[in-house]
Design a protein around this motif. Sequence first.
Motif, mmCIF file in Angstrom:
data_model
loop_
_atom_site.group_PDB
_atom_site.id
_atom_site.type_symbol
_atom_site.label_atom_id
_atom_site.label_comp_id
_atom_site.label_asym_id
_atom_site.label_seq_id
_atom_site.Cartn_x
_atom_site.Cartn_y
_atom_site.Cartn_z
ATOM 1 N N GLU A 73 38.471 27.784 42.828
ATOM 2 C CA GLU A 73 37.113 27.280 43.027
ATOM 3 C C GLU A 73 36.249 28.359 43.677
ATOM 4 O O GLU A 73 36.647 28.992 44.652
ATOM 5 C CB GLU A 73 37.152 26.044 43.940
ATOM 6 N N GLY A 74 35.079 28.623 43.086
ATOM 7 C CA GLY A 74 34.136 29.579 43.647
ATOM 8 C C GLY A 74 34.377 31.031 43.293
ATOM 9 O O GLY A 74 33.585 31.894 43.670
ATOM 10 N N ASP A 75 35.453 31.337 42.577
ATOM 11 C CA ASP A 75 35.724 32.729 42.181
ATOM 12 C C ASP A 75 34.615 33.254 41.280
ATOM 13 O O ASP A 75 33.949 32.488 40.572
ATOM 14 C CB ASP A 75 37.045 32.831 41.402
ATOM 15 N N THR A 76 34.452 34.572 41.299
ATOM 16 C CA THR A 76 33.566 35.256 40.364
ATOM 17 C C THR A 76 34.410 36.172 39.503
ATOM 18 O O THR A 76 35.073 37.083 40.020
ATOM 19 C CB THR A 76 32.487 36.074 41.102
ATOM 20 N N LEU A 77 34.392 35.922 38.201
ATOM 21 C CA LEU A 77 35.091 36.747 37.214
ATOM 22 C C LEU A 77 34.061 37.634 36.542
ATOM 23 O O LEU A 77 33.116 37.138 35.938
ATOM 24 C CB LEU A 77 35.792 35.858 36.188
ATOM 25 N N SER A 78 34.210 38.956 36.701
ATOM 26 C CA SER A 78 33.270 39.932 36.137
ATOM 27 C C SER A 78 33.986 40.772 35.093
ATOM 28 O O SER A 78 35.086 41.268 35.348
ATOM 29 C CB SER A 78 32.738 40.852 37.242
ATOM 30 N N GLU A 100 40.095 43.917 23.432
ATOM 31 C CA GLU A 100 39.788 45.338 23.631
ATOM 32 C C GLU A 100 38.430 45.548 24.292
ATOM 33 O O GLU A 100 38.144 46.636 24.792
ATOM 34 C CB GLU A 100 39.851 46.088 22.290
ATOM 35 N N MET A 101 37.601 44.505 24.322
ATOM 36 C CA MET A 101 36.282 44.608 24.962
ATOM 37 C C MET A 101 36.305 44.178 26.430
ATOM 38 O O MET A 101 35.367 44.432 27.166
ATOM 39 C CB MET A 101 35.255 43.777 24.194
ATOM 40 N N ALA A 102 37.388 43.537 26.872
ATOM 41 C CA ALA A 102 37.537 43.170 28.282
ATOM 42 C C ALA A 102 38.237 44.330 28.982
ATOM 43 O O ALA A 102 39.410 44.268 29.321
ATOM 44 C CB ALA A 102 38.320 41.880 28.415
ATOM 45 N N HIS A 103 37.473 45.404 29.170
ATOM 46 C CA HIS A 103 38.049 46.660 29.648
ATOM 47 C C HIS A 103 38.180 46.690 31.169
ATOM 48 O O HIS A 103 39.238 47.016 31.692
ATOM 49 C CB HIS A 103 37.189 47.824 29.163
ATOM 50 N N ILE A 104 37.110 46.368 31.869
ATOM 51 C CA ILE A 104 37.132 46.317 33.323
ATOM 52 C C ILE A 104 36.987 44.850 33.712
ATOM 53 O O ILE A 104 36.002 44.205 33.381
ATOM 54 C CB ILE A 104 35.999 47.157 33.940
ATOM 55 N N VAL A 105 37.989 44.329 34.410
ATOM 56 C CA VAL A 105 38.002 42.918 34.776
ATOM 57 C C VAL A 105 38.237 42.816 36.285
ATOM 58 O O VAL A 105 39.222 43.347 36.805
ATOM 59 C CB VAL A 105 39.108 42.153 34.011
ATOM 60 N N LEU A 106 37.297 42.143 36.959
ATOM 61 C CA LEU A 106 37.383 41.959 38.401
ATOM 62 C C LEU A 106 37.332 40.476 38.737
ATOM 63 O O LEU A 106 36.605 39.718 38.097
ATOM 64 C CB LEU A 106 36.209 42.635 39.111
ATOM 65 N N VAL A 107 38.074 40.065 39.749
ATOM 66 C CA VAL A 107 37.946 38.731 40.326
ATOM 67 C C VAL A 107 37.560 38.933 41.780
ATOM 68 O O VAL A 107 38.293 39.570 42.548
ATOM 69 C CB VAL A 107 39.256 37.922 40.214
ATOM 70 N N ASN A 108 36.368 38.469 42.113
ATOM 71 C CA ASN A 108 35.830 38.629 43.465
ATOM 72 C C ASN A 108 35.842 40.090 43.906
ATOM 73 O O ASN A 108 36.136 40.411 45.055
ATOM 74 C CB ASN A 108 36.583 37.759 44.470
#
Length: 82
Positions: A69-74, A46-54
């Motif tokens: 490889e090299g991805d950014t998970l925000s 429930e705390m992973a509300h906004i999830v972006l990859v690159n």
Amino acid sequence: MKMYLELYASLMHLLPPGKSRHQREISVNEGTTVQDVIESYHIPPEMAHIVLVNGHFVCDERDKHILQEGDTLSIWPPVAGG
């Protein structure tokens, strides 16, 4: 493989030690999904509300989105403000 994990606001304390305030380089196995990372860093679902990859929003496919490889998970928790 190497990738980057960014946690913001009340999630930042879940990051491993490092120099950057909100980003860490992490190593994951090939085939690792977004959901795998969320679980391995003990982020409550429930705390992973906004999830972006690159910079692209990942919604209902967290358990299917395989990281590269090299991805950014925000990840941001729910936020409120005005």
